[in-house]
Write a protein that holds these residues in place. Structure first.
Motif, short mmCIF file in Angstrom:
data_model
loop_
_atom_site.label_atom_id
_atom_site.label_comp_id
_atom_site.label_asym_id
_atom_site.label_seq_id
_atom_site.Cartn_x
_atom_site.Cartn_y
_atom_site.Cartn_z
N GLU A 1 0.82 -1.20 0.00
CA GLU A 1 0.00 0.00 0.00
C GLU A 1 0.85 1.26 0.00
O GLU A 1 0.41 2.32 -0.44
N HIS A 2 2.09 1.14 0.50
CA HIS A 2 2.98 2.31 0.56
C HIS A 2 3.85 2.43 -0.69
O HIS A 2 4.38 3.51 -0.96
N ALA A 3 4.00 1.35 -1.42
CA ALA A 3 4.92 1.33 -2.56
C ALA A 3 4.60 2.41 -3.58
O ALA A 3 5.51 3.02 -4.16
N ARG A 4 3.33 2.66 -3.81
CA ARG A 4 2.98 3.67 -4.84
C ARG A 4 3.34 5.08 -4.41
O ARG A 4 3.39 5.99 -5.23
N PHE A 5 3.60 5.27 -3.10
CA PHE A 5 4.00 6.59 -2.62
C PHE A 5 5.52 6.70 -2.48
O PHE A 5 6.04 7.77 -2.18
N GLY A 6 6.23 5.59 -2.65
CA GLY A 6 7.68 5.60 -2.54
C GLY A 6 8.19 5.65 -1.12
O GLY A 6 9.36 5.93 -0.87
N GLY A 7 7.33 5.36 -0.15
CA GLY A 7 7.72 5.38 1.25
C GLY A 7 6.51 5.16 2.13
O GLY A 7 5.37 5.12 1.65
N GLU B 1 17.14 3.99 5.21
CA GLU B 1 16.58 5.15 4.51
C GLU B 1 17.42 5.49 3.28
O GLU B 1 16.89 5.83 2.22
N ALA B 2 18.74 5.39 3.41
CA ALA B 2 19.62 5.65 2.27
C ALA B 2 19.39 4.62 1.16
O ALA B 2 19.38 4.96 -0.03
N PHE B 3 19.19 3.36 1.53
CA PHE B 3 18.89 2.32 0.54
C PHE B 3 17.61 2.67 -0.23
O PHE B 3 17.54 2.55 -1.45
N ASP B 4 16.58 3.11 0.49
CA ASP B 4 15.31 3.46 -0.16
C ASP B 4 15.48 4.62 -1.12
O ASP B 4 14.94 4.62 -2.23
N LYS B 5 16.26 5.62 -0.72
CA LYS B 5 16.43 6.81 -1.55
C LYS B 5 17.24 6.52 -2.81
O LYS B 5 16.91 7.01 -3.89
N ILE B 6 18.27 5.71 -2.69
CA ILE B 6 19.07 5.38 -3.87
C ILE B 6 18.28 4.48 -4.81
O ILE B 6 18.36 4.61 -6.04
N ALA B 7 17.50 3.57 -4.27
CA ALA B 7 16.65 2.73 -5.11
C ALA B 7 15.66 3.60 -5.89
O ALA B 7 15.37 3.32 -7.06
N PRO C 1 10.30 -1.39 -1.22
CA PRO C 1 11.43 -0.88 -0.44
C PRO C 1 12.76 -1.11 -1.15
O PRO C 1 12.89 -2.04 -1.95
N GLY C 2 13.74 -0.27 -0.83
CA GLY C 2 14.99 -0.29 -1.57
C GLY C 2 15.99 -1.34 -1.15
O GLY C 2 16.79 -1.79 -1.96
N GLY C 3 15.96 -1.74 0.13
CA GLY C 3 16.97 -2.67 0.63
C GLY C 3 17.07 -3.97 -0.14
O GLY C 3 18.15 -4.31 -0.65
N VAL D 1 17.94 -4.03 7.83
CA VAL D 1 19.11 -4.06 6.94
C VAL D 1 20.03 -5.23 7.29
O VAL D 1 20.88 -5.63 6.48
N ALA D 2 19.85 -5.84 8.45
CA ALA D 2 20.65 -7.01 8.82
C ALA D 2 20.35 -8.20 7.92
O ALA D 2 21.09 -9.19 7.92
#
Length: 377
Positions: free
Chosen positions: A38-44, A168-174, A182-184, A277-278
């Protein structure tokens, strides 16, 4: 085993509705309802969407966990819930549900800390935590180095992110690479086919005068984004796999380097890694390599226990009962910024003696002042 506390845990700090059932250090059930799609379409994660999803998922997820564990709600010795940190609205749903179940069942209520729960969950896989334990917690909201001599009462922050968390950095770079949310997981997948040494991205806060245990990923995120923008502006193809691998290497290099350094400086021979992230394969591999070289034993739960889940909350709740920690009062509230130095939120009206007596006798009398009828009796 029957003498060990049986606890149900509820986790709603972000977008996962997690309910776990634990007896002592044995996992009986781990039910999760995720609203990530449900959050994927908003990018977060959208806080209001997460809160509504928790409301819809709560009762069926609790029912599923109890069924999976093969226990009745009446058999529980306590209800544990994440009181913070996290999204305020999402936390409120979990805390309200936990209060309702605890009151109706006549059980003690334990408001616990999300970060301490991420450490305690490792007991479900690798047995009791060594004391002290160094923990590296990395997720979408947190990047922290913590030293715990008692997971129920003594967790000391060694270092933390001063800006973006690793996840958060993984999500933003993705997002910059148009890989989705999610970006991870997607960065990890692409990085396996890339060259981690292809691009020399910066390592934040690794200079001789920088804080030894703090993290910073904002500068790295900006450097990667600008590198990608420059390639696109020049009309050149962006080597997505090499970018993913080089970015990921920069993150895990700093995380593992500082964690091992903290262990050496504090004379701790165990390192536990937790948080979403682990689950990253490169983080696990590099941490294992560096820990072995330093004579440090590495403990990392399986990926399903690294992400947010109810099992971790139940694990910490069971430890609270076993060690006779005071239960929480009915005025327990959600605290979006609950410090990790508070592994749980004890009530002012309860004594440790009361809680200890309950832990030993396993009676089902409520330690709170519960009036009238028990709806489940």
């Amino acid at each position: 085993m029957a003498d060990e506390p049986l606890v149900l845990g509820i986790e709603t700090s972000c977008d996962e509705t997690g309910v776990g059932v634990v007896r002592g250090t044995t996992l009986l059930a781990d039910a999760v309802a995720s609203s990530v799609d449900e959050h994927a379409r908003f990018g977060g994660v959208v806080p209001e969407v997460a809160s509504r999803a928790h409301l819809e998922a709560m009762v069926p997820t609790i029912g599923r966990a109890l069924k999976e564990a093969g226990v009745s709600a009446r058999d529980l010795d306590g209800i544990a819930v994440t009181a913070g940190p996290g999204l305020a609205g999402a936390l409120l749903v979990g805390v309200s549900a936990a209060k309702a179940y605890a009151y109706a069942l006549g059980k003690p209520l334990y408001g616990v800390n999300h970060l301490a729960s991420h450490i305690c969950v490792d007991q479900l896989e690798h047995g009791p935590l060594p004391e002290p334990t160094m923990a590296l917690l990395v997720s979408g909201g947190h990047s922290s180095l913590l030293l715990s001599s008692d997971i129920t009462s003594d967790v000391r922050p060694m270092g933390a992110t001063i800006d973006d968390a690793a996840g958060e950095a993984f999500d933003k770079i993705a997002r910059v690479l148009d890989l989705g949310f999610p970006g991870g997981p997607v960065i990890d997948r692409y990085a396996r086919e890339g060259d981690s040494s292809a691009i020399a991205f910066p390592r934040g806060l690794t200079g001789p005068r920088d804080p030894a245990y703090d993290f910073s990923f904002s500068g790295l995120k900006t450097a990667v984004a600008r590198w990608i923008e420059a390639r696109r502006a020049a009309g050149e193809e962006v080597p997505v796999r090499d970018v993913a691998a080089s970015f990921q290497e920069a993150v895990v290099d700093v995380l593992t380097r500082k964690a091992v350094r903290a262990c050496k400086d504090e004379g701790v021979d165990h390192l536990m890694i937790g948080g979403g992230v682990a689950a990253n394969t490169r983080l696990r591999a590099l941490a294992q390599e560096r820990c072995e070289a330093a004579g440090i034993r590495l403990r990392v739960p399986r990926p399903g226990l690294c992400t947010d889940n109810g099992a971790m909350v139940a694990a910490l709740g069971a430890e609270m009962v076993a060690r006779g920690r005071a239960a929480s009062d009915w005025d327990l509230s959600a605290d979006s910024s609950l410090p990790v130095t508070e592994p749980h939120v004890p009530g002012e009206t309860h004594t440790q003696a009361q809680a200890q007596a309950q832990a030993h006798t396993h009676t089902h009398d409520h330690v709170h002042e519960v009036g009238g009828e028990n709806l489940y009796s």
